[in-house]
Design a protein around this motif. Structure first.
Motif: not given
Length: 487
Positions: A123-134
């Motif tokens: 929430p501080e940087t508003t960056l999101a991470t996700y991996q390639p599955g799904g």
């Protein structure tokens, strides 16, 4: 400790020619990762699920084994074992690309990324991470609890590899293509090295990975992206019968030319069914997908909503609901013997109308040889290209909008003989090739057939060729998978 096969390879070099390469690679991978991450049971449900694709023609290919990595390190081990065995392989995310061997492999190693499914939000940087599955639907469902989302696929069932080929989103007119929101990528290179790519670390690799084609330079195992705020959307599908088709085509052209509201997005889909025409035009319809980021679209869609229609599902929706809009007629939702081709046109002339006439004539001449034929209009407004440039641009280096892509979809009947299948595919290819594409505009990788060589239409093609050579100097990915050509 290295397995016997790895040690022997140090003496003999690649040993795929001395044994069956696929099973050898599978044996090596199992010895390194353990049997829980490697499946050789072709009759098992898990194997069957991993070898199902949106384009069912790919279902026929059966890998020697399927590997389910849970980390970048697992992917690294797998690629090294494949290289030693000199085996063919493929990397599968959502399995949506219909090109043969892009995410499928026969008698080789299939790397199924479905177990790489972690997500996080800062929430501080508003960056999101996700991996390639799904699939993107899973990602949207996760981030909505933060009132955030990521720029990704327009339908929830599409996998994350779409972003590596550019990725068109309903949010793209505001924020650019999906790849424009990348801030950092974790990538396993063809030699197994795990690296970070960003604007400051391996910037050339980062540039190429933003729209330059999935799995061309390595296997992406984690995305860090700029998330975006979301609230209520006005969205829905409107279906029109044949009397309105020319009116709606004109409305699409006007939207591409004149809409300047970046919160308004559309897809126009012209559908042809195989049913006999009988001069009643009951074999065709136009479906409009209308999405506005906010509860009140004003008059952004008035040229569509004011036309008499058969069905309308427009109303207030959350973003996950937008991606899950009723899509019984939408081409992306239906598994089948599907193939894509793509065209590109400028907004300041009517050249696309010739393409539309060519497509309509082909549809009438080939009744009974398809179960669905679709032509999709995908606008690229100036607000999109401006947003892309503001974030450093992508591998396409998109020229200023407005312009648009045409996506041609062909679904052929199951059980077609090989000669009949080859004949209809050849005719479809020639039909699309006979239309006039605009010079100086890139073909869209997400919708392209391999033989269209979309990368060669990028102004950055020579630069991408150099990056490919740097990170895959012996053409390991190019020779052992079915990805995009850099020749």
């Amino acid at each position: 400790m290295l397995s016997f096969a790895f040690a022997l390879a140090g003496i003999l070099g690649p040993i795929g020619s001395y044994a069956t390469a696929g099973p050898l690679a599978c044996s090596n991978i199992t010895s390194q990762l353990g049997s829980s991450k490697v499946n050789t049971q072709k009759l098992s449900l898990k194997y069957h699920t991993s070898t199902e694709y949106w384009s069912t023609t790919q279902d026929a290919y059966k890998p020697s084994c399927i590997v389910y990595p849970t980390s970048a390190e697992d992917v690294s081990v797998t690629l090294k074992a494949i290289r030693v065995a000199d085996s063919r392989f493929a990397v599968k995310g959502g399995g949506h690309n219909p090109n043969t061997f892009f995410s499928s492999v026969d008698e080789g190693v299939l790397i199924d990324l479905s177990s790489l499914s972690e997500k996080s939000y800062d929430p501080e940087t508003t960056l999101a991470t996700y991996q390639p599955g799904g699939v993107f639907g899973d990602i949207y469902d996760y981030f909505i609890k933060y009132n955030r989302t990521v720029v990704g696929a327009r339908l929830s069932g599409v996998g994350t590899g779409l972003a590596l080929g550019g990725g068109m989103s309903y949010l793209s007119p505001q924020y650019g293509m999906a790849c424009d929101s990348f801030r950092e990528l974790e990538i396993v290179l063809p030699d197994g090295e795990i690296v970070t790519a960003s604007n400051t670390t391996n910037p050339d690799l980062f540039f190429a990975s933003r729209g330059g084609g999935g799995n061309a330079y390595g296997v992406v195992t984690k995305y860090t992206v700029q998330s975006r705020p979301v609230g209520e959307f006005f969205a829905g599908i409107i279906i029109y019968a044949f009397p309105q088709k020319d009116t709606i085509i004109e409305a699409i052209g006007n939207f591409v030319r004149y809409n300047t509201d970046p919160k308004a997005a559309i897809i126009g889909t012209y559908e042809k069914l195989p049913t006999p025409d009988l001069n009643l035009n009951i074999d065709e319809a136009i479906i409009m997908f209308l999405v506005y980021d906010g509860p009140d679209p004003g008059d952004a869609f008035v040229n569509f909503t004011s036309v008499p229609h058969l069905i309308s599902t427009t109303g207030i929706k959350t973003y996950p609901e937008v991606a899950d809009m009723p899509v019984s007629f939408a081409t992306e939702a239906s598994r089948g013997n599907n193939i894509f081709r793509v065209g590109v046109h400028r907004a300041d002339n009517d050249e696309y109308k010739n393409a539309l006439d060519v497509w309509r004539n082909w549809a009438e001449s080939n009744k009974g040889k398809y179960t669905l034929l679709s032509l999709d209009f995908q606008p690229v407004p100036k607000s999109l290209t401006d947003a892309s440039k503001a974030q450093g641009g992508n591998a396409m280096q998109m020229p200023d909008g407005p312009w648009f892509w045409l996506n041609y979809l062909l679904t052929t009947p199951p059980g077609m003989s090989e000669p009949d299948y080859d004949a209809i595919q050849s005719s479809f290819r020639d039909m699309v090739a006979s239309t006039t594409n605009a010079e100086g505009l890139p073909l869209f990788i997400n919708d392209a057939n391999r033989d269209q060589h979309p990368l060669s239409t990028f102004s950055t093609y020579e630069k991408l060729q150099g990056i490919k050579k740097k990170y895959d100097p012996d053409n390991f990915f190019a020779d052992k998978t079915g990805g995009w050509s850099f020749d």
